[in-house]
Write an enzyme that holds these catalytic residues in place. Structure first.
Site, mmCIF file in Angstrom:
data_model
loop_
_atom_site.group_PDB
_atom_site.id
_atom_site.type_symbol
_atom_site.label_atom_id
_atom_site.label_comp_id
_atom_site.label_asym_id
_atom_site.label_seq_id
_atom_site.Cartn_x
_atom_site.Cartn_y
_atom_site.Cartn_z
ATOM 1 N N CYS A 105 -87.859 -88.311 -4.632
ATOM 2 C CA CYS A 105 -88.563 -88.959 -3.520
ATOM 3 C C CYS A 105 -89.302 -87.919 -2.684
ATOM 4 O O CYS A 105 -90.475 -88.095 -2.346
ATOM 5 C CB CYS A 105 -87.544 -89.731 -2.678
ATOM 6 S SG CYS A 105 -88.269 -90.759 -1.394
ATOM 7 N N CYS A 106 -88.625 -86.803 -2.366
ATOM 8 C CA CYS A 106 -89.285 -85.737 -1.590
ATOM 9 C C CYS A 106 -90.433 -85.125 -2.389
ATOM 10 O O CYS A 106 -91.466 -84.766 -1.815
ATOM 11 C CB CYS A 106 -88.277 -84.652 -1.212
ATOM 12 S SG CYS A 106 -87.226 -85.037 0.206
ATOM 13 N N CYS A 188 -87.596 -88.238 7.776
ATOM 14 C CA CYS A 188 -87.780 -89.642 7.416
ATOM 15 C C CYS A 188 -86.593 -90.476 7.911
ATOM 16 O O CYS A 188 -85.451 -90.010 7.898
ATOM 17 C CB CYS A 188 -87.868 -89.773 5.904
ATOM 18 S SG CYS A 188 -89.240 -88.904 5.150
ATOM 19 N N CYS A 191 -83.253 -90.795 5.859
ATOM 20 C CA CYS A 191 -82.503 -89.565 5.597
ATOM 21 C C CYS A 191 -82.207 -88.777 6.863
ATOM 22 O O CYS A 191 -81.931 -87.571 6.805
ATOM 23 C CB CYS A 191 -83.279 -88.693 4.614
ATOM 24 S SG CYS A 191 -83.634 -89.516 3.056
ATOM 25 N N CYS A 214 -86.268 -80.246 2.014
ATOM 26 C CA CYS A 214 -87.042 -81.271 1.306
ATOM 27 C C CYS A 214 -87.834 -80.702 0.146
ATOM 28 O O CYS A 214 -88.382 -81.448 -0.658
ATOM 29 C CB CYS A 214 -87.996 -81.960 2.277
ATOM 30 S SG CYS A 214 -89.151 -80.838 3.077
#
Ligand code: SF4
Length: 218
Positions: A105-106, A188, A191, A214
């Site tokens: 995702c990062c 985010c 997280c 990240c």
């Protein structure tokens, strides 16, 4: 050419704003890009005061807190920032990847957009500080980022938490609205959680996971 540049050993004795000015002299202001998380106003104030009009990038991961977007708008207006929003590629849509694959995702929402944000630039200015976390304790004020092919400059690297507070007081900087709610390090929303008083600021990021970065600053 990166190979022809000498990074002065005394750079870490300079005021953060003078580090940004040094970078502008070395590389040309148009060849710099600042990446800011907008969790506070320090970096953008330092950079935009030293080099008015310097490009400042916010990586919009699709999962920013609404308060962060609001705060970025406020700072842009207040300090006349040259703000550029960089988003993930069009095929990256909001999904549940953060629940099962934080690294992936990062990568799609931060690392890849960063590569486009710095494309064509000669130096990248970030808000990394040694006091942020043990993994950042040896960060340099400026160093070649060979993987990305440019110089990474960290003008705030020597600032302690107390220095940041003092800078904010001296310049009457506004604060991110979530700070008063216990958020000490803000990324985010999926997280990031608030931390207890005295708890390490970055312990609120990816809580419960071994992940601490990240991928932007690795
Ligand atoms: S911090 Fe969380 S939501 Fe944001 S890009 Fe990384 S995994 Fe995804």
């Amino acid at each position: 050419m990166l190979s022809s540049l000498t990074i002065p050993s005394t750079l870490d004795t300079l005021h953060p704003g003078d580090v940004v000015k040094w970078a502008a002299e070395q590389f040309g202001a148009q060849n710099l890009v600042v990446t800011a998380s907008f969790q506070d106003a320090t970096l953008v104030h330092v950079a935009a005061t030293a080099v008015p009009g310097i490009e400042i990038v916010l990586l919009d991961t699709q999962y920013l807190f609404a308060e962060t977007q609001w705060f970025a708008d406020q700072l842009t207006e207040r300090y006349d920032l040259n703000l550029r929003i960089v988003r993930p590629l069009p095929d990256v849509q909001p999904d549940n990847q953060w629940q099962t694959d934080v690294d992936g995702c990062c990568n799609r929402r931060k690392v890849e957009p960063l590569s486009r944000a710095i494309d064509g630039k000669r130096a990248w200015i970030s808000g990394v500080r040694r006091a942020d976390s043990p993994t950042r304790a040896n960060s340099a004020v400026a160093a070649y980022d060979l993987g990305r092919g440019l110089v990474k400059v960290n003008p705030l690297v020597m600032m302690t938490d107390a220095d940041v507070e003092l800078y904010a007081q001296l310049h009457e900087l506004p604060t991110h609205p979530l700070v008063d709610k216990g958020y000490a390090s803000i990324g985010c929303w999926p997280c990031t959680r608030p931390v207890a008083p005295g708890e390490d600021a970055r312990s609120g990021r990816w809580a419960g996971d071994t992940k601490t970065e990240c991928g932007l600053h690795l």
